[in-house]
Scaffold this active site. Sequence first.
Site, PDB file in Angstrom:
ATOM      1  N   ASP A  11       0.838  -1.192   0.000  1.00  6.83           N
ATOM      2  CA  ASP A  11       0.000   0.000   0.000  1.00  6.83           C
ATOM      3  C   ASP A  11       0.877   1.248   0.000  1.00  6.83           C
ATOM      4  O   ASP A  11       2.035   1.215   0.443  1.00  6.83           O
ATOM      5  CB  ASP A  11      -0.887   0.032   1.254  1.00  6.83           C
ATOM      6  CG  ASP A  11      -1.885  -1.113   1.268  1.00  6.83           C
ATOM      7  OD1 ASP A  11      -2.185  -1.662   0.197  1.00  6.83           O
ATOM      8  OD2 ASP A  11      -2.354  -1.449   2.367  1.00  6.83           O
TER       9      ASP A  11
HETATM   10  N1  URA Z   1      -1.227  -5.915   3.930  1.00  4.35           N
HETATM   11  C1  URA Z   1      -1.749  -4.659   3.927  1.00  4.35           C
HETATM   12  O1  URA Z   1      -2.797  -4.418   4.489  1.00  4.35           O
HETATM   13  N2  URA Z   1      -1.057  -3.704   3.259  1.00  4.35           N
HETATM   14  C2  URA Z   1       0.116  -3.926   2.637  1.00  4.35           C
HETATM   15  O2  URA Z   1       0.698  -2.993   2.064  1.00  4.35           O
HETATM   16  C3  URA Z   1       0.628  -5.221   2.666  1.00  4.35           C
HETATM   17  C4  URA Z   1      -0.056  -6.202   3.329  1.00  4.35           C
END
Ligand code: URA
Length: 231
Positions: A103
């Site tokens: 993310d």
């Molecule tokens: N899980 C999440 O919620 N975000 C990420 O970036 C990676 C794994």
Amino acid sequence: MKLDRLLQTQGFGSRRECRARVLAGRVLVDGVAADDPDLEVDAANCRFSVDGVEWRYRERAYLALNKPAGYECSHRPQFHPSVFSLLPPSLLARGVQAVGRLDEDTTGLLLLSDDGQFIHAYSSGKRRVPKVYEVSAKHAVSDEQVAALLAGVQLNDEPEPIAAADCVRLDEKRIRLTVTEGKYHLVKRMVAAAGNRVEALHRVAVGPYVLPQTLAPGQWQWIEPAAPAPA
Ligand code: URA
């Protein structure tokens, strides 16, 4: 391999552009100025520099990036700069791709490669590659929450509960969580389903690859594909 071809394989432009770079005196081979684009070089053992930057020939590119917050793992980012803007143009020209996605606000280890098999092996959910995250939670993490994460939590849109492969408390509000699936926002959704909330997420490992402690946010380094990719 001829020098112009070697430069081309490493992402320094078309054959013609690579010839021009050599003829313009912008390339050194093993520390010596090269002016012949047809020079035969031992690719596997060749060190060269282009415009003063040193490189080693690599048949395939395998990289670890310490992803900073505020970057998107996309070639066409929508709201933030792309992680690809952190790489030199020659690696982008080679077609280096991210191995899965983090993310925008997640930090830490992002693998990148131009080896399609490697990318698939380490990003496919079916291979169950362990991914280790340090999670900073909004509230103190209770024993019940740790137990729920290990036993499996039910997420919306998922047919079965999803369990963490490991969950270790680091301090009152922090856990180290290992997951083996690659679903969208997985860690944030799991922690929410357990009754808490992710405030910050930092990935420290993917399979055998661990984020080097010396790698500052925004920096990348070459890695060796030491272990065979999972079957
Ligand atoms: N899980 C999440 O919620 N975000 C990420 O970036 C990676 C794994």
